[in-house]
Motif scaffolding. Structure first.
Motif: not given
Length: 491
Positions: A44-48, A141, A156-158
């Motif tokens: 699960n990698i967020r787009d930031l 965060d 988390y990962r991003a």
């Protein structure tokens, strides 16, 4: 002394201390191959990428390990995000690159140049958070309350994008009002508000730690100055407002990382600094300034003394800081076993950091240049993926021991090369007298530091009665650049 000669001396110093000065062909091949394969993007990698991420570092730094961004919340609180380069995604456990990093455990910063922990194709390119480049990261965060406590955090990962690479000197001079804003402040929307919010947050984080006894010292390192390829001076590389800002943010991040691993039931590697063994000498140093410190180590009382001396004698505070830091001793890495939920919260694990006034502290923010940070990143990613810890408690204990040993060896190499450079600079000054501060007093010798050029040497005559923190007048009697000798006698 020409750079080639100094570099060869540094290579020999590395080898003599059990450090690898060069990468194996296989490690270099692996690093180059990473250009084609790129980092893995499982999970699960967020787009930031849309956030106003920025970095602050030295002008010439190319291995950028972290970015940050913040937003104000209600009641004086704020959200603070720190993105740490996903180095693990490019350096696989058991690879030749990983083997080199595990052997040296740190990048070595000498007056002859840098010996990086990872090949430069990684550390200064693929895994560096360069301006304008999309990168994978592990994001810490945090919610920072109005009083400076980190009241909550998640990890988390991003994927992130550095909007601006700023410099310590540029940001510090701007915040202090002595120079115009860096050009990116005008060209990147929202960046000015970001930097000013970070400055405010850092001050709150610092004040909270100081209320618990964190020590506010100001030590100075030596920076080699070259002109036309020749070494011409060793000048002080002093702290400033922007360096303090980044340090405060990273300390908060490292604390949140350690607490996350505890909460996940994971073991970890901690950075540990015990109460000073030479507290009696610190008490005597304070007494010489008319201040009585408690008989037992007390960080709050010590910081009160330091704060009063900073106000009373700003010019002499760096020397006082150096004396106190020397008497505090050096930190070390220790393995912290996995604890049952709630156990650490109830009583702590006894592995705190005296100088930072923090109970939970794990190095995590520099995986390009410190192996403990890369190990911590692997632990974090395993916890996020719901996997078992990638290291056993026994493996972590051995890694911690080896990292402490190699960090000490790297420091010795850095000092040796610096002294060789300094000895070369002082060749024509035999007989000159200098003001000095005693930085070491033990069976192996008594050592002092002079300020121009900024370097240390050994007192070979008249050292009787000198102790750490004392000031003395010393005369230069001998130098040997090849053997890194700088010898003084008491004047």
């Amino acid at each position: 002394m020409d750079p080639t000669h100094l570099h060869q001396l540094a290579v020999e110093a590395m080898r003599s201390r059990g450090l690898l000065p060069a990468f194996s062909p296989q490690a270099l091949q692996e690093a180059e191959a990473a250009r084609q394969t790129g980092p893995e993007r499982n999970g699960n990698i967020r787009d930031l990428r849309h956030l106003t991420w920025f970095s602050i570092d030295n002008e010439d730094t190319r291995d950028l390990d972290q970015l940050s961004v913040a937003e104000p919340l209600a009641d004086g609180a704020a959200r603070l995000l720190v993105a740490i380069a996903d180095v693990d995604g490019l350096v696989r456990p058991g690879s030749a690159v990983d083997g080199h990093a595990a052997a040296n455990t740190t990048s070595v910063y000498t007056a002859a140049g840098i010996f990086p922990m990872l090949p430069e194709v990684l550390s200064t390119d693929l895994s560096s958070l360069h301006e304008g480049q999309e990168r994978l990261a592990v994001v810490v965060d945090m919610r920072v309350a109005a009083d400076g406590t980190v009241s909550g955090s998640s990890i988390y990962r991003a994927v992130v994008l550095n909007r601006a690479k700023l410099t310590y000197d540029g940001v510090s001079a701007w915040l202090d009002g002595s120079a115009a804003a860096p050009p990116q402040v005008a060209s990147v929307p929202g960046l000015e508000e970001q930097v000013r919010l970070h400055d405010t947050l850092a001050g709150k984080l610092r004040l909270w730690r100081q209320s618990r006894g964190a020590l506010n010292v100001n030590t100075i390192a030596a920076r080699p100055v070259f002109q036309g390829g020749q070494l011409v001076d060793l000048q002080p590389d002093e702290k400033n407002r922007a360096k303090d800002l980044i340090a405060d943010v990273m300390i908060a991040t490292n604390g949140a990382t350690a607490r996350f691993l505890v909460d996940q039931g994971f073991p970890s590697i901690r950075r540990f600094l015990q109460a000073p063994r030479r507290w009696d000498r610190i008490v005597a140093l304070a007494a010489s300034h008319g201040v009585d410190l408690p008989a037992q180590p007390d960080a709050l009382a010590l910081d009160g003394f330091l704060g009063a001396r900073r106000a009373a004698d700003p010019a002499g505070f760096a020397d006082l800081s150096l004396a106190v830091v020397k008497m505090l001793g050096s930190g070390e890495y220790v393995a912290a076993p996995a604890l049952a939920p709630g156990a650490a919260r109830a009583g702590g694990n006894g592995q705190g950091h005296f100088g930072l006034a923090i109970n939970d502290y794990a190095h995590s923010t520099a995986p390009n240049r410190r192996f403990p940070d890369l190990v911590t990143q692997r632990l974090l990613k395993a916890a996020l993926a719901g996997e078992a810890p990638p290291y056993s408690a026994e493996q972590l204990a051995e890694i911690a021991r080896h990292c402490t040993l190699q960090e000490d060896n790297a420091s010795k190499v850095e000092r040796q090369v610096l002294k060789a450079a300094g000895a070369w600079l002082l060749q024509g000054r035999i007989g000159d007298v200098f003001d000095a501060i005693v930085t070491g007093a033990a069976a192996k010798g008594t050592f002092v530091r002079i300020s121009s050029p900024l370097l240390e040497g050994r007192v070979v005559q008249g050292f009787e009665g000198l102790d750490v923190g004392d000031t003395a007048r010393v005369r230069l009697v001998a130098v040997n650049a090849e053997r890194s000798f700088i010898d003084f006698e008491r004047a």
